[in-house]
Structure formats: structure tokens, C-alpha cells
Design a protein around this motif. Structure first.
Motif, PDB file in Angstrom:
ATOM      1  N   LEU A 561     -16.024 -19.795  41.143  1.00 14.98           N
ATOM      2  CA  LEU A 561     -17.097 -20.791  41.074  1.00 14.98           C
ATOM      3  C   LEU A 561     -17.755 -20.983  42.438  1.00 14.98           C
ATOM      4  O   LEU A 561     -18.990 -21.005  42.553  1.00 14.98           O
ATOM      5  CB  LEU A 561     -16.536 -22.125  40.563  1.00 14.98           C
ATOM      6  N   LEU A 562     -16.953 -21.076  43.488  1.00 10.31           N
ATOM      7  CA  LEU A 562     -17.495 -21.330  44.823  1.00 10.31           C
ATOM      8  C   LEU A 562     -18.224 -20.109  45.373  1.00 10.31           C
ATOM      9  O   LEU A 562     -19.179 -20.244  46.150  1.00 10.31           O
ATOM     10  CB  LEU A 562     -16.376 -21.759  45.776  1.00 10.31           C
ATOM     11  N   LEU A 563     -17.782 -18.911  44.999  1.00 12.46           N
ATOM     12  CA  LEU A 563     -18.504 -17.711  45.437  1.00 12.46           C
ATOM     13  C   LEU A 563     -19.903 -17.672  44.825  1.00 12.46           C
ATOM     14  O   LEU A 563     -20.825 -17.099  45.411  1.00 12.46           O
ATOM     15  CB  LEU A 563     -17.726 -16.453  45.047  1.00 12.46           C
ATOM     16  N   GLY A 564     -20.063 -18.297  43.677  1.00 14.26           N
ATOM     17  CA  GLY A 564     -21.389 -18.423  43.085  1.00 14.26           C
ATOM     18  C   GLY A 564     -22.214 -19.515  43.724  1.00 14.26           C
ATOM     19  O   GLY A 564     -23.377 -19.701  43.369  1.00 14.26           O
ATOM     20  N   GLN A 565     -21.616 -20.266  44.666  1.00 14.72           N
ATOM     21  CA  GLN A 565     -22.310 -21.358  45.361  1.00 14.72           C
ATOM     22  C   GLN A 565     -22.448 -21.069  46.853  1.00 14.72           C
ATOM     23  O   GLN A 565     -22.676 -21.983  47.644  1.00 14.72           O
ATOM     24  CB  GLN A 565     -21.534 -22.667  45.169  1.00 14.72           C
ATOM     25  N   LEU A 566     -22.280 -19.794  47.265  1.00 14.10           N
ATOM     26  CA  LEU A 566     -22.390 -19.463  48.688  1.00 14.10           C
ATOM     27  C   LEU A 566     -23.740 -19.939  49.232  1.00 14.10           C
ATOM     28  O   LEU A 566     -24.781 -19.774  48.590  1.00 14.10           O
ATOM     29  CB  LEU A 566     -22.258 -17.955  48.897  1.00 14.10           C
ATOM     30  N   GLY A 567     -23.698 -20.517  50.424  1.00 17.00           N
ATOM     31  CA  GLY A 567     -24.914 -21.031  51.022  1.00 17.00           C
ATOM     32  C   GLY A 567     -25.250 -22.448  50.618  1.00 17.00           C
ATOM     33  O   GLY A 567     -26.184 -23.035  51.160  1.00 17.00           O
ATOM     34  N   ASN A 568     -24.507 -22.994  49.680  1.00 20.23           N
ATOM     35  CA  ASN A 568     -24.725 -24.382  49.255  1.00 20.23           C
ATOM     36  C   ASN A 568     -23.645 -25.278  49.846  1.00 20.23           C
ATOM     37  O   ASN A 568     -22.674 -24.806  50.430  1.00 20.23           O
ATOM     38  CB  ASN A 568     -24.712 -24.485  47.727  1.00 20.23           C
ATOM     39  N   LEU A 569     -23.806 -26.577  49.639  1.00 25.42           N
ATOM     40  CA  LEU A 569     -22.850 -27.534  50.194  1.00 25.42           C
ATOM     41  C   LEU A 569     -21.453 -27.349  49.605  1.00 25.42           C
ATOM     42  O   LEU A 569     -20.450 -27.593  50.277  1.00 25.42           O
ATOM     43  CB  LEU A 569     -23.350 -28.957  49.927  1.00 25.42           C
ATOM     44  N   ALA A 570     -21.386 -26.899  48.350  1.00 22.71           N
ATOM     45  CA  ALA A 570     -20.080 -26.700  47.713  1.00 22.71           C
ATOM     46  C   ALA A 570     -19.243 -25.679  48.474  1.00 22.71           C
ATOM     47  O   ALA A 570     -18.021 -25.801  48.556  1.00 22.71           O
ATOM     48  CB  ALA A 570     -20.265 -26.258  46.264  1.00 22.71           C
ATOM     49  N   SER A 571     -19.887 -24.662  49.042  1.00 26.66           N
ATOM     50  CA  SER A 571     -19.141 -23.631  49.768  1.00 26.66           C
ATOM     51  C   SER A 571     -18.645 -24.140  51.117  1.00 26.66           C
ATOM     52  O   SER A 571     -17.755 -23.539  51.714  1.00 26.66           O
ATOM     53  CB  SER A 571     -20.019 -22.400  49.975  1.00 26.66           C
ATOM     54  N   VAL A 572     -19.224 -25.233  51.601  1.00 31.73           N
ATOM     55  CA  VAL A 572     -18.747 -25.834  52.857  1.00 31.73           C
ATOM     56  C   VAL A 572     -17.593 -26.797  52.568  1.00 31.73           C
ATOM     57  O   VAL A 572     -16.586 -26.815  53.271  1.00 31.73           O
ATOM     58  CB  VAL A 572     -19.898 -26.569  53.573  1.00 31.73           C
ATOM     59  N   TYR A 573     -17.738 -27.584  51.504  1.00 35.91           N
ATOM     60  CA  TYR A 573     -16.672 -28.525  51.134  1.00 35.91           C
ATOM     61  C   TYR A 573     -15.504 -27.830  50.463  1.00 35.91           C
ATOM     62  O   TYR A 573     -14.401 -28.380  50.405  1.00 35.91           O
ATOM     63  CB  TYR A 573     -17.224 -29.581  50.162  1.00 35.91           C
ATOM     64  N   HIS A 574     -15.731 -26.623  49.916  1.00 29.94           N
ATOM     65  CA  HIS A 574     -14.727 -25.935  49.096  1.00 29.94           C
ATOM     66  C   HIS A 574     -14.349 -26.777  47.880  1.00 29.94           C
ATOM     67  O   HIS A 574     -13.193 -26.849  47.482  1.00 29.94           O
ATOM     68  CB  HIS A 574     -13.490 -25.567  49.914  1.00 29.94           C
ATOM     69  N   LYS A 575     -15.369 -27.422  47.319  1.00 32.33           N
ATOM     70  CA  LYS A 575     -15.188 -28.224  46.120  1.00 32.33           C
ATOM     71  C   LYS A 575     -16.342 -27.928  45.177  1.00 32.33           C
ATOM     72  O   LYS A 575     -17.456 -27.626  45.636  1.00 32.33           O
ATOM     73  CB  LYS A 575     -15.177 -29.726  46.449  1.00 32.33           C
ATOM     74  N   PRO A 576     -16.139 -28.005  43.882  1.00 36.31           N
ATOM     75  CA  PRO A 576     -17.259 -27.790  42.957  1.00 36.31           C
ATOM     76  C   PRO A 576     -18.299 -28.893  43.129  1.00 36.31           C
ATOM     77  O   PRO A 576     -17.956 -30.016  43.516  1.00 36.31           O
ATOM     78  CB  PRO A 576     -16.596 -27.839  41.569  1.00 36.31           C
ATOM     79  N   PRO A 577     -19.563 -28.611  42.839  1.00 36.48           N
ATOM     80  CA  PRO A 577     -20.623 -29.610  43.093  1.00 36.48           C
ATOM     81  C   PRO A 577     -20.383 -30.936  42.402  1.00 36.48           C
ATOM     82  O   PRO A 577     -20.656 -31.998  42.961  1.00 36.48           O
ATOM     83  CB  PRO A 577     -21.883 -28.909  42.554  1.00 36.48           C
ATOM     84  N   GLU A 578     -19.849 -30.904  41.167  1.00 39.19           N
ATOM     85  CA  GLU A 578     -19.675 -32.166  40.444  1.00 39.19           C
ATOM     86  C   GLU A 578     -18.628 -33.062  41.076  1.00 39.19           C
ATOM     87  O   GLU A 578     -18.525 -34.249  40.731  1.00 39.19           O
ATOM     88  CB  GLU A 578     -19.299 -31.897  38.980  1.00 39.19           C
ATOM     89  N   ALA A 579     -17.845 -32.536  42.021  1.00 32.60           N
ATOM     90  CA  ALA A 579     -16.824 -33.354  42.673  1.00 32.60           C
ATOM     91  C   ALA A 579     -17.421 -34.298  43.713  1.00 32.60           C
ATOM     92  O   ALA A 579     -16.795 -35.292  44.075  1.00 32.60           O
ATOM     93  CB  ALA A 579     -15.762 -32.459  43.331  1.00 32.60           C
ATOM     94  N   PHE A 580     -18.627 -34.003  44.198  1.00 26.02           N
ATOM     95  CA  PHE A 580     -19.193 -34.868  45.238  1.00 26.02           C
ATOM     96  C   PHE A 580     -20.669 -35.192  45.017  1.00 26.02           C
ATOM     97  O   PHE A 580     -21.274 -35.881  45.839  1.00 26.02           O
ATOM     98  CB  PHE A 580     -19.022 -34.219  46.619  1.00 26.02           C
ATOM     99  N   VAL A 581     -21.262 -34.710  43.931  1.00 28.87           N
ATOM    100  CA  VAL A 581     -22.675 -34.979  43.658  1.00 28.87           C
ATOM    101  C   VAL A 581     -22.799 -35.608  42.285  1.00 28.87           C
ATOM    102  O   VAL A 581     -22.207 -35.133  41.317  1.00 28.87           O
ATOM    103  CB  VAL A 581     -23.512 -33.687  43.710  1.00 28.87           C
ATOM    104  N   THR A 582     -23.525 -36.693  42.196  1.00 24.79           N
ATOM    105  CA  THR A 582     -23.850 -37.291  40.912  1.00 24.79           C
ATOM    106  C   THR A 582     -25.357 -37.377  40.811  1.00 24.79           C
ATOM    107  O   THR A 582     -26.037 -37.718  41.775  1.00 24.79           O
ATOM    108  CB  THR A 582     -23.258 -38.704  40.772  1.00 24.79           C
ATOM    109  N   ARG A 583     -25.850 -37.065  39.653  1.00 25.77           N
ATOM    110  CA  ARG A 583     -27.290 -37.098  39.446  1.00 25.77           C
ATOM    111  C   ARG A 583     -27.662 -38.357  38.688  1.00 25.77           C
ATOM    112  O   ARG A 583     -26.995 -38.726  37.730  1.00 25.77           O
ATOM    113  CB  ARG A 583     -27.763 -35.882  38.659  1.00 25.77           C
TER     114      ARG A 583
END
Length: 945
Positions: A561-583
Motif C-alpha cells: 500500500l505504501l509503495l503505491g503512495q511513494l512521494g506522498n505524506l503516507a510514505s513519510v509517516y509509513h502509515k496509510p492515508p486514512e490513519a492520519f487524514v480525514t475528509r
């Protein structure tokens, strides 16, 4: 001329001056006034009262003035939605202006003004601009569709804007294509619907536009390509061939996005030679990222960490690039260290160890510790290099630097576990440094080594005695290891001295401590020793599993999942986006439509967030040496009180004893495998009479109110039980969500910080939404308050209790963990929509089986019916009907409510019968959860009287 003059200090009457100038017929004077208004708005002054005058300046041919007015409108339209309608005609007119810049400016501004009333006027101009002849207007309109979708998604779908966006993917202008991709991707992510799916036809169009659009347009297109699943190996090779030139781009974001696409397609390419060639081609761009400023280096390193977990061969020959420089910030050094460990192999281990040894002599203590630990991790993961790593650690021990020695002992314990019976000859060297150990981890590691190899250490009993002298003052981690080591020593050398030692340890661990982990472990060992010593040997001295170093490796699914998010904030936190982003929807509403703020409006918090968060894989591997006391100490069931004791101390003599009949002692009973904790041999010494609350580590809530805080919070923990910390609290319902309202009173002479909270399993599966308690630092003799939002987690549900009880643990950095019990009030779990119609009440009552009906007589008298209605309604219980029965001279209340149980909310149906002539009431309740009836009856007296 500089624009700084517009940011002058405030003058009296300047608003009146602005208004006069804005109404001036002089164009230059009017333009100067708008600039001053924008400057005042920029520095935070409220100039909303000038809204009508600024709007009147919209109709102008001066492009600069029009931009300024539009900027003002974007900022203040949400507070003046009625007045914002005044500018609609000008917007519509500007969207048909001959100048494409004005057309684009108009549609962009209308999209930024998030007012529902303007939305319907935006559709026609937007539709025209999406098909405009000028590409600048089309690309601006494409982004505007995404903004409109966030305000009114149904309008976008009904007017066919999504289909127009898809058509723009074939546009002749690459920037239009890039913006269309960005808008569709945003809508796809927000809606959760499959509105953007790349086909073979659209794939070719995106690849064609990739080489011609700007760098950020390339990022949008590459990110969309990363989500495309190639049909076969040939398709994947074609994509990689077109994307590979982006690896040479100067923009770091483009490089990482290109790497992301290539990594995705590598799994499908069957040509091994091509795969190796591509992996070799990815190395130089990744290395180049490390020549940028430290902040970019850190982001690049976090992404590289993910890449080397998936394919370490990409950078296997580039380990020197990750050697730390003297002027690297500490956060960069730590990441480089982690990657060096992953890239270490038997071919380059000598270079890596030389670097680690050099780092271990630096001045930064934290970095030195990580370097020493890195040597141990290399030893665990590379068998051929283990001996060289051991030699380096021994050299570091000879430096006699306290923290280096202690960290070396910690990692050597892991090496012993990885390679049993191979390097025990160095134990003598370790024992020479016993006097220097003052950190809990190092002490625990040394005690483990002594206990594990007690038969090879002649004076093992003397060495353990040094630690036993300070047993009561040691941390839980050290005490647990001491108990286990003492048992191992007794089993390996059952002489008189170990017998006395184990008697001392078990006496303290079972009688003088309030730590449930320590007490339970001591009881288990005691029952094993007194029941079957041979079984005790098999359990305690059993062969241990070989550990591996994958504590910092991510789970395969999370890594993918995180390799599909390279360059995004998820790849820096090493957490999936839904763990720290709410829309959340950003459409601006009228002020009178806004409901009071609640926890739900601040963004949903996933249930059991602490459990859902990804993290290092734990298990029998090399663990992080920081003990998670809060997590470990709560993994227990109902606390079990100490066993009865004999009047005189008795040394533990192992004797065979038949197993006792099983009893119900919660999780401890399960751990004992059927042994009765109260049966068998007595503990080794008499127990002194315990003070109230010592038997149960959670204790019971006190009745005393928090008078200091001026609230109705109950005292949950007294200062004597909390080591100087008093806690007051209650569970309330705020904004449709249960919230734990807490007040902390620090009665110690030191500041307290780092507060964390966790619950044990409970009837309704309640758990803190976040373990951290946002109370800050509480100074000596001071207090602090916090509200902890609660969520319901299915994994936290336990069988129903009456009344439901919360077992709570609160920890802070200075005093450790404190435990207490708290009762759960019924209103906290009653939802707001529990009211139903009379016909539904009758139908539901009849549909439920008779076995679900529970009755109880309550010795209370009901007062005024109006006051009863008000109290029940405040608790989300609703009086559906009130009836008088003439035959029995009774009055009947039919009450409804809905309890927020984890699976689906449970509708509660109540019937209350009472007579003013006869004291007491008779209450009936029916629901799909009859086990909740005692909870309801327990709450009724406070609600009805």
C-alpha cells in the motif's frame, strides 16, 4: 514603487476613508483604496463591512483591479452569502469576456466562493469554459469541476461534468489533460466511486501528454498511472519505457512518482534481464535525491526505506552513499542508519561495522545508542558476520562509557537468543560491568543472561543477589526478569541459597506489589513449583524460538500500500492515508444553519485507533527495548486477589500435588490451565492486612466530588493510591459522542506530563479514540483538565456486566501507570434518535420473545411527571405515552431509548407502573439484549426521582 506603504499602522477612521475612496469616480483613487483594503484584510483586520462598496468595483476593464476585488470576494463571501449574489451577474458576464484571462479568472473565482446560492449560477459558465477554445480557460475550468463536486456532487453528476472531464483526457493541450487527470483523481478519491478508470485508450493519451506538460502536471499523470493495473508483461514494459525518462527529471516529486510507477510494473515484467536493468537505472536518481537540503533528504530517505524493504538489490551497491556526514541533522542520520542496516550484507559488513563503530564514539547519546543497537541487529540478521559484530561490541564495552556499555549488553542478549550456545564465553566480560548498570533495559537484559546461563556462571546466585537488594525500587521490567531468573536459578541449582532467594522474590511479588503482571507471573511460577517441578522445568527452561530482526519491517500488505503512495505524506509517516487524514465537506453554510460544534464534526476517529495503527511487527523477534507498560499491563482480565496465606513462612519445597478442580478466576484461571489459585501450597510468607484498594489494582471510584474544580466529577483515584496524583472524572455524552471528562490534580513536587489512557474490555466496547491525553504539563500542586473522545471497538467488547464498569489505566512519564474502576452512566451510551412512534413501540414489544422481558420492583417514588419527562429526555430516554389504569388505580409510563451497542444500536422498550397510594414502582423492559436490563434498572432511580 513598493507596496509596503499599504501595510501602514491603523489610523482612526480609516474604514470611513476606505468607503469614501471606494465610491470615488477617480479610477486611480478607487484602485488605491482596494489595495489598502486587501492589505488590511491580509494582516487580519476585519473589513467585511466594506463588502457592498468593493463589489461595486467589479465592473471594470482594469485586470489588476478585478483580480483584487475577486480576492476580496473569495475571502468574505462565506460571511456575506446574501451580498455575494450581487456579483453573480458580473461573474457570468466575465465568463464570456473576449480576454481568456478574464474568462478563466471568473470561473476560478466562482469555484472558490463556496456559497451554495452561487453554485447554481456557476454551472452554465463552467460548462461553456470546459469547451472554450483557449486551453488556459479549459484547464482552469477542469480544476473548478473538482471544487464544485466538493460543494454539490449531485449537481456535477446531473449536469454531465464528469463526462466532459473524461473527454478532456483526449485534449490536444497537455496541461488540460493534466488538470483533467488531477480533477478526476480528486473526485475519485473523495467520492469513493469508480469515476476515473484508465483504459488502454486513455493510457496512450496520458503517456503522450506526459512529456509535454509541466512538472506538476507530470506528477498528477504519474500518480494516476501508478493506480493502473497493466494487462500483461508487454503492457507493463511499454509503460515503463515511456516513464523511465522521468527518472532524470530535476524535480524530486517527478522522480519519486516515476519510481512508484516502475515499482508497480516490475512485478508484471517477466524478462529478468530487463528487471535488473530497470533496478540498476533507478539507483542513480534515488542517490541524487540525497544531495538536496536536509528536509528533502529526509523525505527521500523515508521513501527509500520502503523501496529497500521491497527490493534491496536496487541500492545494494550504494551503501556508502548512506554513510552519515558530521553535519547531517539527527533525523537524517537516524534514517540513514536504518537503511544501512537493511543494505548490510556479508560482502559490505566490514565497511558498515567500521562506520557504526565510528558513530558509537560521537557526542549525541541517542545516535550512539542507535549505532550500537544497529551493530546488534546486523549480528542477528547476518549469521556470517555475527562474530565480527560481537568483537566490535566487546571493543565498545572496553571503552567503559556507561551508556555504550549498557546498550551493548542489551543487544548482546538478542545475539544470545539468535545464536544459542555459541558466544557464551563473553559472559564473564559482561559480568565485570554489573556495577555500572543503572538503566532498566540494561539491568533486565543482564538479569536475563544470568538466569538463562545460570548453570555456567559459578556465582550466579551472588550476581542476582546484587539486584535483589533493590528489588522493591526497581521498575516492572526489571522485577519481571528477576522473578523469572530466580526461578531458573532454583530449577538449575536447587540448593539452599536459591531456595531462600526465590522465597524472598515470590513473597514480595505476591504480597507487596500492586502490579498485576508481576503478581500473576509469581503466582503461576509458585503453582508450577508446588504442583509439578518437572512440568515447571519443561515450561520455564523450554527451548526458545530463534528470533529474527524484522522489528522495523512493515507487513507485506501495508508495504504494498505504501509503495503505491511513494512521494506522498503516507510514505513519510509509513502509515496509510486514512490513519492520519480525514475528509470533511468544505461547503460554506449560512450561520444560522450551523449546529453547535461536536466531536463528530471535527472529523471521524476510527474505532480502536491505537490497534489499527500500523507499526513494527512484534512477536518473538528482536523487540524494541522500550517497554510498552500501558499496553502490556492492560492485557489482563478481571484482577485476581492474592491467595490465602499460612500463618508462618514456609520455604517452597516442590511437591507433587494432584490438580485442583477448576474455578472461575478470569484470565488468570485460564493461564493456570485449571489450577485453583486458592488451592495448593500457601505462599511463602504471611500477608499483612491489606489496605483498602490494594487487592484490586483498579480499585473502586470514590464517592467524593471534585470540589476544587467546581464540577460534579467523581474522584476515581486518590493521591495515596496514585503516588501523589488524584484523578476525577465521569463519562458524559457531548455532541452525540461519549466523552471521558477528566481532571488531574498533581499533589507531587514535580511536573507531570506524557499522559496516556487505555481501557480494558467492557460491555459496550468503549475505548479512547486516541491514547494520548491532551492535558499538557501539570505543574506541582496544580491541576489540569481534558476531554477524551471515546469510540466503540468490536475487539474491546466483553460479556455484559451490571452495572457496566470501565477498567482504566492512566500513565504519565513520571509516576508510571495508575489503575482504577469507573462506573458507566446509562446516558453516556444512549443515542439521540431513540424516540419511536406508538405503533412501532407496540409492534416491537409484541415481536420480541417473552424470554426477553425482564421485570424488577424498585423502591422509589415518582415525582412530577413534567420533571420526569425533562430528566429522561436529557438522558435520551423519551416518554412515548402516559396512561392511567382506572381498574388498578395505576399510572403507566411507556419509555423508549436506543443504546449504542457495537454491532447495531439496541432499541430499549420500558414500561413503568406506579401508584401514588402505594410506594415503589414496577419496571418492565424488553429488547434484543436482555442482558442490558440490570444496567437500565440501575440507572432508573436517578432518572425518575
Amino acid at each position: 514603487m513598493s507596496d509596503s506603504k499599504y501595510f501602514a499602522t491603523t489610523k482612526k477612521g480609516e474604514i470611513h476613508e476606505f468607503k469614501e475612496d471606494l465610491r470615488s469616480l477617480d479610477r486611480s483613487k478607487k484602485k488605491e483604496a482596494v489595495k489598502k483594503v486587501i492589505a488590511a484584510m491580509t494582516v487580519g483586520k476585519d473589513v467585511s463591512m466594506l463588502f457592498p462598496d468593493v463589489v461595486n468595483c467589479m465592473q471594470t476593464d482594469d485586470l489588476e483591479l478585478k483580480k483584487l476585488v475577486y480576492l476580496y470576494l473569495i475571502n468574505y463571501a462565506k460571511t456575506q452569502p446574501d451580498l455575494a449574489i450581487m456579483g453573480v451577474n458580473t461573474f457570468v458576464k466575465d465568463s464570456q469576456d473576449p480576454n481568456p484571462l478574464i474568462r478563466a479568472l471568473a470561473v476560478r473565482t466562482m469555484g472558490c466562493i463556496r456559497v451554495d446560492k452561487i453554485t447554481e449560477y456557476l454551472c452554465d459558465p463552467l460548462q461553456r469554459c470546459l469547451k472554450d477554445d483557449d486551453p488556459y480557460v479549459r484547464k482552469t475550468a477542469a480544476v473548478c469541476v473538482a471544487k464544485l463536486y466538493d460543494i454539490n456532487s449531485e449537481l456535477v453528476e446531473d449536469r454531465g461534468f464528469l463526462d466532459i472531464l473524461k473527454d478532456l483526457l483526449a485534449d490536444s493541450n497537455p496541461m488540460v489533460v493534466a488538470n483533467a487527470v488531477a480533477a478526476l483523481s480528486e473526485i475519485h478519491e473523495v467520492s469513493g466511486k469508480d469515476v476515473f478508470q484508465i483504459t488502454s485508450n486513455s493510457l496512450f493519451k496520458l503517456l503522450r501528454a506526459l512529456n509535454e506538460c509541466t512538472e506538476w502536471g507530470q506528477v498528477f499523470i504519474l500518480d494516476s498511472l501508478a493506480a493502473y493495473q497493466a494487462k500483461d508483461s508487454k503492457d507493463a514494459e511499454s509503460i515503463v519505457e515511456r516513464v523511465s525518462p522521468r527518472l532524470q527529471h530535476a524535480n524530486c516529486a517527478v522522480v519519486l512518482s516515476a519510481v512508484k510507477v516502475i515499482m508497480k510494473q516490475l512485478d508484471l515484467i517477466q524478462d529478468d534481464a530487463l528487471v535488473r536493468q530497470l533496478q540498476k537505472k533507478m539507483a542513480p536518481p534515488l542517490v541524487t535525491l540525497l544531495s538536496a537540503e536536509p528536509e528533502i533528504q529526509y523525505v527521500a530517505l523515508r521513501n527509500i526505506n520502503l523501496i529497500v524493504q521491497k527490493a534491496p538489490q536496487i541500492l545494494s551497491h550504494e551503501v556508502k552513499v548512506f554513510f552519515c556526514k558530521y553535519n547531517d541533522p539527527i533525523y537524517v542520520k537516524m534514517e540513514k542508519l536504518e537503511i544501512m542496516i537493511r543494505l548490510a550484507s556479508d560482502k559490505n559488513i566490514d565497511q558498515v561495522l567500521l562506520e557504526f563503530k565510528e558513530y558509537a564514539t560521537e557526542v549525541d547519546v541517542d545516535f550512539v545508542r542507535r549505532a550500537v543497537r544497529a551493530i546488534g541487529r546486523c549480528a542477528v540478521s547476518i549469521e556470517k558476520a555475527a562474530e565480527r559484530c560481537i568483537n566490535v561490541l566487546l571493543e565498545l564495552i572496553q571503552t567503559k562509557v556507561n551508556y555504550v556499555v549498557q546498550e551493548a549488553i542489551i543487544v548482546i542478549k538478542d545475539i544470545f537468543r539468535r545464536y544459542p550456545n555459541r558466544y557464551e564465553s563473553i559472559i564473564a566480560t559482561l559480568c565485570e560491568n554489573l556495577d555500572t548498570l543503572d538503566e532498566p533495559e540494561a539491568k533486565a537484559s543482564m538479569i536475563w543472561i544470568i538466569g538463562e546461563y545460570a548453570e555456567r556462571i559459578d556465582n550466579a546466585d551472588e550476581l542476582l543477589e546484587q539486584f535483589l537488594e533493590t528489588f522493591p525500587e526497581e521498575t516492572a521490567l526489571v522485577q519481571l526478569q528477576l522473578v523469572t531468573a530466580a526461578v531458573k536459578l532454583f530449577l538449575k541449582k536447587p540448593t539452599e541459597k536459591p531456595q531462600q532467594m526465590i522465597q524472598l522474590v515470590l513473597t514480595y511479588a505476591t504480597q507487596e506489589t500492586d502490579n498485576p503482571d508481576l503478581r500473576d507471573r509469581a503466582y503461576i511460577y509458585w503453582r508450577l513449583l508446588s504442583t509439578d517441578p518437572d512440568a515447571a522445568k519443561e515450561v520455564v527452561l523450554a527451548e526458545k524460538p530463534v528470533i529474527m530482526d524484522n522489528t522495523t519491517s512493515l507487513e507485506p500488505s501495508l508495504l504494498t500500500l505504501l509503495l503505491g503512495q511513494l512521494g506522498n505524506l503516507a510514505s513519510v509517516y509509513h502509515k496509510p492515508p486514512e490513519a492520519f487524514v480525514t475528509r470533511s465537506r468544505m461547503a460554506v453554510q449560512r450561520a444560522e444553519d450551523l449546529a453547535p460544534a461536536s466531536f463528530e464534526e471535527e472529523g471521524p476517529i476510527s474505532a480502536g485507533a491505537s490497534e489499527a495503527m500500523p507499526g513494527p511487527v512484534a512477536g518473538p523477534e528482536v523487540q524494541s527495548h522500550q517497554p510498552d507498560l500501558l499496553g502490556d499491563l492492560l492485557d489482563v482480565g478481571e484482577p485476581t486477589p492474592p491467595a490465602p496465606v499460612a500463618p508462618t513462612p514456609t520455604p517452597p519445597q516442590p511437591t507433587a500435588r494432584p490438580p485442583a478442580p477448576p474455578t472461575s478466576n478470569g484470565n488468570l484461571q485460564e493461564l493456570l490451565g485449571g489450577l485453583d489459585i486458592n488451592a495448593g501450597a500457601p505462599p511463602p510468607a504471611p500477608v499483612a492486612p491489606q489496605q483498602a484498594g490494594q487487592a484490586d489494582p483498579f480499585g473502586s471510584p470514590a464517592v467524593r466530588q471534585d470540589q476544587a474544580g467546581g464540577s460534579s466529577l467523581r474522584q476515581l483515584l486518590t493521591a495515596d493510591r496514585g503516588k501523589g496524583l488524584s484523578i476525577f472524572g465521569t463519562v458524559a455524552r457531548v455532541g452525540g459522542q461519549p466523552v471521558y471528562q477528566l481532571r488531574f490534580q498533581n499533589e507531587t513536587a514535580q511536573p507531570l506530563d506524557g499522559f496516556m489512557i487505555q481501557f480494558n474490555k467492557n460491555t459496550f466496547g468503549l475505548a479512547p479514540a486516541n491514547q494520548a491525553v491532551n492535558v499538557g504539563v501539570i505543574g506541582p500542586r496544580s491541576s489540569g483538565s481534558a476531554s477524551v473522545p471515546l469510540v466503540q471497538n468490536p475487539a474491546m467488547v466483553s460479556p455484559a456486566q451490571a452495572p457496566p464498569t470501565l477498567q482504566v489505566a492512566i500513565r504519565n512519564n513520571q509516576l508510571g501507570v495508575a489503575y482504577f474502576n469507573d462506573s458507566l452512566p446509562l446516558p453516556a451510551i444512549l443515542v439521540e434518535d431513540g424516540k419511536i412512534e406508538g405503533s412501532v413501540f407496540v409492534g416491537s414489544w409484541k415481536s420480541l420473545p417473552e424470554a426477553n422481558e425482564v421485570t424488577q420492583q424498585l423502591p422509589i417514588n415518582i415525582g412530577s411527571l413534567e420533571s420526569v419527562r425533562a430528566r429522561l429526555a436529557a438522558a435520551n430516554l423519551f416518554v412515548m405515552a402516559h396512561k392511567q389504569v382506572a381498574q388498578t388505580n395505576e399510572e403507566v409510563l411507556y419509555i423508549t431509548g436506543k443504546a449504542a451497542t457495537v454491532d447495531t444500536p439496541t432499541q430499549l422498550l420500558l414500561e413503568v407502573r406506579y401508584s401514588k397510594a402505594i410506594p415503589g414502582i414496577k419496571a418492565f423492559t424488553k429488547s434484543t439484549r436482555p442482558d442490558l436490563a440490570p444496567f437500565v434498572f440501575e440507572a432508573l432511580p436517578a432518572l425518575l426521582t
